[in-house]
Design a protein around this motif. Structure first.
Motif, short mmCIF file in Angstrom:
data_model
loop_
_atom_site.label_atom_id
_atom_site.label_comp_id
_atom_site.label_asym_id
_atom_site.label_seq_id
_atom_site.Cartn_x
_atom_site.Cartn_y
_atom_site.Cartn_z
N VAL A 188 -2.68 4.44 4.25
CA VAL A 188 -2.79 4.11 5.48
C VAL A 188 -4.00 3.53 5.90
O VAL A 188 -4.18 2.27 6.52
CB VAL A 188 -2.33 5.06 6.49
CG1 VAL A 188 -2.51 4.64 7.88
CG2 VAL A 188 -0.82 5.62 6.22
N ILE B 285 2.77 -1.00 4.19
CA ILE B 285 2.76 0.51 3.94
C ILE B 285 3.83 0.87 3.62
O ILE B 285 5.01 0.63 4.30
CB ILE B 285 2.04 1.27 5.17
CG1 ILE B 285 0.63 0.73 5.42
CG2 ILE B 285 1.97 2.79 4.92
CD1 ILE B 285 0.20 1.26 6.80
N CYS C 232 0.90 -1.18 0.06
CA CYS C 232 -0.13 0.02 -0.11
C CYS C 232 1.04 1.18 0.03
O CYS C 232 1.39 1.67 1.13
CB CYS C 232 -1.09 -0.15 1.23
SG CYS C 232 -1.91 -1.34 1.19
#
Lengths: 302, 302
Positions: free
Chosen positions: B42, B57, B6
């Protein structure tokens, strides 16, 4: 050599956002972010530093915000004695719109432990060795020991205190050389009295001198049996935040220099007005101060 | 083993203040301060984590705020690949009054250097080794390289992109497996077209699938020559911030699990609705999600 120790019991990072207009319920893109060390004792130290009076800031600082604040003060040339604490240092947020209207959001100071307060007191007392005055400015975080200010004042170095609420009354009883409430703080602590009568009550409790800042009505200064008044400079408008801190800086400088009481009051009024002209608390317009000073004179009321 | 990477190109600390009422020009004492890691990528990772999908992340992080953010994510059990950058990580600041009205102030992301963007790309590519999907969510800070998203998408791992403006169109041309604009973002990027026609334009540019989140009108999903629609759950009200991120999390999970397209869309609508029930973006009400899921079905439009 440090002449003045400036205790800031409740320091903050002051964050200012500029937006075109503030719309409750809206989403605002912030064009301009200003972060600056804050807290009233920090502002007093900035003004003393600008006046060339050597001083040190003592402040409990915690978390990344505390580290940032200590670094920013050091970068600005100020001496800092940071007392490390667990609680992160607070922020204040002020949103200023294009018309200049300021909307403020003030985080409360987070509580310190008893051991942390003891470390603050130890740090102040160490820094006071050889110093000529202690300044305590600003609110106390919730849970601060009730005897904090009395103990510091009673340590013997002349103490100038600018605080509010029960802490103001507690400080008066310990014999500070000077208390500097503003009109609202004085009325809140001693309701139902005129400013002069309330200030007399602080003298009766034990303060040697009391100066009340009255905004557009100038300054009121009581010492012994005398009461003096200095009018404000007409037409000075701007940012009143920080004017009281500049006033305190002038008062403490005058006291340690042995300046006469009427001249100390006139100087404090001129420096307070010079602070109103600056956008940021802790800054003073020294050119304006030099212009204002000869126009101001303290007038004896009684 | 990480399944989803991500990327959050513009992370933030989301600060929420609760006040009784918001008075422009007033000074507010803040009773309650909430600080939370933010940024759309996030939030997607938080939801994937809650669903049990291993993810990491990747975010450029700078200054004390960046350190705080990385620590807070790690404390929450999330895997973080922080790319150190010089510019301090931004904040968003939301004031919520007693009536629930939220007033938001969003700092812009500060620009990164070319070398810092190159480090972000390298970090993403390293983390993608063995991963099944890349999610890129949120805005890009000013000055981000125009080819940033095309280069990441073209690297070969299926990419799901939730962004806006020129970056949305640039991403489409690089062949992402899925684009997820909301209705406003789609209209802003391709003005004057119906949602379906605008989504078709993104397919024509190169996207394999397009899902448009329509708020109270549900979801629209296009893939190949098919268009599907899922209605919203009636009567779900609360905090829409983060609903789109939960939708993205469900979409990426469905795609890597090989779920059928209509079932992916129904799942995404249910999880988005379950996010609306939570006060904080990135949280989902999993019990509500389980209730909602059997009530939703994608309907083929064409």
């Amino acid at each position: 050599m440090t002449r003045v120790v400036c205790l800031t019991p409740n320091p903050a990072i002051d964050v200012t956002y500029r937006v075109p207009t503030l719309t409750p319920g809206g989403a605002h893109r912030v064009a301009d972010v200003l972060e600056r060390p804050g807290g009233k004792g920090v502002n007093v130290a900035r003004v003393l530093h600008a006046l060339g009076v050597p001083c040190v800031i003592v402040a409990p600082l915690g978390g990344p915000a505390g580290t940032w604040l200590a670094d920013a003060l050091t970068d600005a040339g100020l001496a800092v004695r940071a007392v490390p604490v667990a609680a992160p240092t607070r922020r204040t947020f002020t949103v200023v719109d294009e018309g200049g209207t300021a909307t403020a959001f003030n985080e409360p100071g987070r509580p310190l432990t008893g051991a942390e307060w003891a470390a603050v007191v130890d740090a102040v007392n160490e820094e006071l060795a050889g110093a000529e005055a202690l300044v305590v400015s600003g609110s106390l975080p919730a849970g601060a020991p009730e005897d904090l200010l009395p103990r510091l004042i009673a340590a013997g170095v002349p103490a100038v205190v600018d605080t509010s609420g029960p802490a103001l009354l507690a400080a008066a009883g310990a014999g500070p050389v000077l208390l500097k409430p503003n009109a609202d703080e004085l009325s809140a602590a001693l309701p139902g009295l005129s400013h002069t009568d309330a200030a007399r009550r602080l003298l009766a409790l034990g303060a040697e001198r009391v100066v009340v800042s009255l905004g557009a009505d100038g300054l009121l200064g009581l010492a012994g049996g005398e009461a003096w008044r200095v009018a404000a400079i007409p037409g000075v408008t701007g940012n009143p935040t920080g004017a009281g801190d500049a006033t305190v800086a002038a008062l403490v400088r005058g006291l340690i220099d042995g300046t006469s009481w009427p001249d100390v009051l006139a100087d404090a009024a001129a420096l307070g007005a010079a602070a109103v002209l600056e956008a940021a608390a802790g800054d003073v317009d020294l050119a304006a101060y030099t212009r204002f000073l000869p126009t101001l004179h303290a007038e004896r009321l009684e």
